[in-house]
Write a protein that holds these residues in place. Structure first.
Motif, PDB file in Angstrom:
ATOM      1  N   ALA A  36      28.951  49.381  33.847  1.00  0.00           N
ATOM      2  CA  ALA A  36      28.378  47.997  35.438  1.00  0.00           C
ATOM      3  C   ALA A  36      28.440  47.137  34.371  1.00  0.00           C
ATOM      4  N   LEU A  37      28.502  45.482  34.505  1.00  0.00           N
ATOM      5  CA  LEU A  37      28.315  44.403  33.372  1.00  0.00           C
ATOM      6  C   LEU A  37      27.847  43.605  34.479  1.00  0.00           C
ATOM      7  N   VAL A  38      26.495  42.829  34.114  1.00  0.00           N
ATOM      8  CA  VAL A  38      25.290  42.184  34.988  1.00  0.00           C
ATOM      9  C   VAL A  38      25.149  40.673  34.185  1.00  0.00           C
ATOM     10  N   GLU A  66      36.236  45.151  31.348  1.00  0.00           N
ATOM     11  CA  GLU A  66      36.982  46.670  31.955  1.00  0.00           C
ATOM     12  C   GLU A  66      35.789  47.178  32.742  1.00  0.00           C
ATOM     13  N   ALA A  67      34.776  46.391  33.191  1.00  0.00           N
ATOM     14  CA  ALA A  67      33.549  47.055  34.022  1.00  0.00           C
ATOM     15  C   ALA A  67      34.098  47.566  35.166  1.00  0.00           C
ATOM     16  N   PRO A 176      38.729  39.976  43.408  1.00  0.00           N
ATOM     17  CA  PRO A 176      39.664  41.107  43.030  1.00  0.00           C
ATOM     18  C   PRO A 176      39.534  42.632  43.628  1.00  0.00           C
ATOM     19  N   ARG A 177      40.967  43.406  42.748  1.00  0.00           N
ATOM     20  CA  ARG A 177      40.512  44.644  42.906  1.00  0.00           C
ATOM     21  C   ARG A 177      38.706  45.375  42.480  1.00  0.00           C
ATOM     22  N   GLN A 178      38.846  45.649  41.348  1.00  0.00           N
ATOM     23  CA  GLN A 178      37.797  45.365  41.007  1.00  0.00           C
ATOM     24  C   GLN A 178      36.668  44.884  41.515  1.00  0.00           C
ATOM     25  N   ARG A 179      35.631  46.096  41.375  1.00  0.00           N
ATOM     26  CA  ARG A 179      34.417  45.717  42.290  1.00  0.00           C
ATOM     27  C   ARG A 179      33.239  44.431  41.693  1.00  0.00           C
ATOM     28  N   GLU A 321      29.985  51.793  21.194  1.00  0.00           N
ATOM     29  CA  GLU A 321      30.300  52.898  20.727  1.00  0.00           C
ATOM     30  C   GLU A 321      29.366  53.341  22.368  1.00  0.00           C
ATOM     31  N   PHE A 322      28.414  52.321  22.608  1.00  0.00           N
ATOM     32  CA  PHE A 322      28.025  52.211  23.708  1.00  0.00           C
ATOM     33  C   PHE A 322      28.803  52.062  25.224  1.00  0.00           C
ATOM     34  N   TRP A 323      29.470  50.803  24.581  1.00  0.00           N
ATOM     35  CA  TRP A 323      30.561  50.303  26.185  1.00  0.00           C
ATOM     36  C   TRP A 323      32.684  51.438  26.496  1.00  0.00           C
TER      37      TRP A 323
END
Length: 324
Positions: A36-38, A66-67, A176-179, A321-323
């Protein structure tokens, strides 16, 4: 993984510092493999810094777009709509660099509806007074809504003007299709609101509602105010995701009493207790001293975007690495 908190401008008008602290997980996230990206709000400067940072990270190989979930609040809701379209982060960043630079405004830019008494400092004074006289977060939202509705009644505005401005800023007008989740507050009731593609509200209207401040934005029979009054960054909406990156232009600070739990530290602690790994990113000195009363000033956009882009390039190795 520890929180990433770069140095941030100091502005006493924004009150307490809110530095997220690690919390021991008490459960497993519902979606451990999802990201998730905030995107929090902060006016013209915050929008530009977030777009610049995302572009810098993208050019360095870390694509936050890409979240699986993107949460947008106020100016961050505009970013959420911008980055989930066909335009790539580098294109959005280039568009900011190509903007004709406006002259700096004295004391902050005029409010988005052109009211001469709604500059950045006046907005802070208006909202600070309401916050100081409120007993709780709900009471604050209720009072904020009532005050905004009173302003609207005293000086009615053309309902389509702000919508047209917002629409012009967005590269696409369909969800968008992305949530994507966009936060707002119902000015009539003081209740928190979250819009998504299933809410029956157009994307442009959702962003217009989330970015509305002293004057409420009307959708049907309801009026809405800035999503930052739901809960600052609204990072809690990312609950259940395994990895969460929070971009906070105001560096996690809050003007609300800490006992209200509106601050980023409380939200991050809740996410971590739910099993999420969280990284927060704050502006560093390269973005300029623009994240206070002048954050509404369009002249802050260029330095904020450039600072964000350079910061993104430098941060990529840490987040890679985290993402991934």
């Amino acid at each position: 993984m520890d929180t990433t908190s770069s140095s941030a401008p100091r502005n006493p008008r924004h009150g307490n510092w809110s530095t997220p602290q690690p919390a021991k997980p008490t459960s497993e996230p519902a979606h451990p493999d999802q990201r998730a990206l905030v995107l929090a709000g902060a006016g013209a400067a915050g929008n530009a810094w977030e777009l610049g940072l995302i572009a810098g990270l993208s050019d360095a190989g870390v694509d936050l777009t890409e979240a699986d979930l993107v949460v947008g609040t106020s100016a961050g809701s505009t970013v959420a709509a911008q980055i989930t379209g066909a335009a790539r982060p580098t294109e959005l960043y280039a568009a900011i660099l190509a903007e004709a630079p406006p002259p700096p405004s004295r004391g902050g830019a005029a409010h988005r509806r052109g009211a001469p008494n709604a500059s950045g400092p006046n907005y802070l004074e208006w909202s600070d007074t309401i916050i100081a006289t409120s007993e709780s977060a709900y009471d604050m939202r209720r009072r904020m809504g009532a005050a905004a509705l009173e302003r609207e009644a005293a000086s009615p505005s053309e309902p389509t003007r702000w919508r047209d401005i917002v629409a012009a800023r967005l590269p696409h007008h369909d969800w968008p299709r992305q949530r994507v989740l966009i936060a707002a507050v119902d000015a009539d009731t003081g209740e928190p609101v979250v819009f998504d593609r299933d809410s029956g509200v157009d994307l442009v209207d959702a962003v217009a509602a989330s970015t509305s401040a002293m004057t409420p934005y009307r959708i049907g029979e309801h009026h809405y105010l800035n999503g930052g009054y739901r809960r600052s960054e609204n990072a809690d909406l990312a609950a259940g995701h395994g990895r969460v990156v929070v971009l906070s232009p105001f560096s996690g600070r809050t003007r609300m009493p800490l006992e209200w739990g509106m601050d980023l530290a409380s939200q991050v602690a809740e996410l971590r207790a739910g099993g999420s790994s969280v990284e927060t990113v704050f502006p560093d000195s390269r973005a300029g001293d623009v994240f206070g009363a002048n954050a509404l000033d369009p002249s802050t956009r260029l330095p904020a975007a450039r600072g964000g882009y350079d910061q993104g390039l430098d941060l990529a190795a840490h987040l890679a690495e985290f993402w991934r």
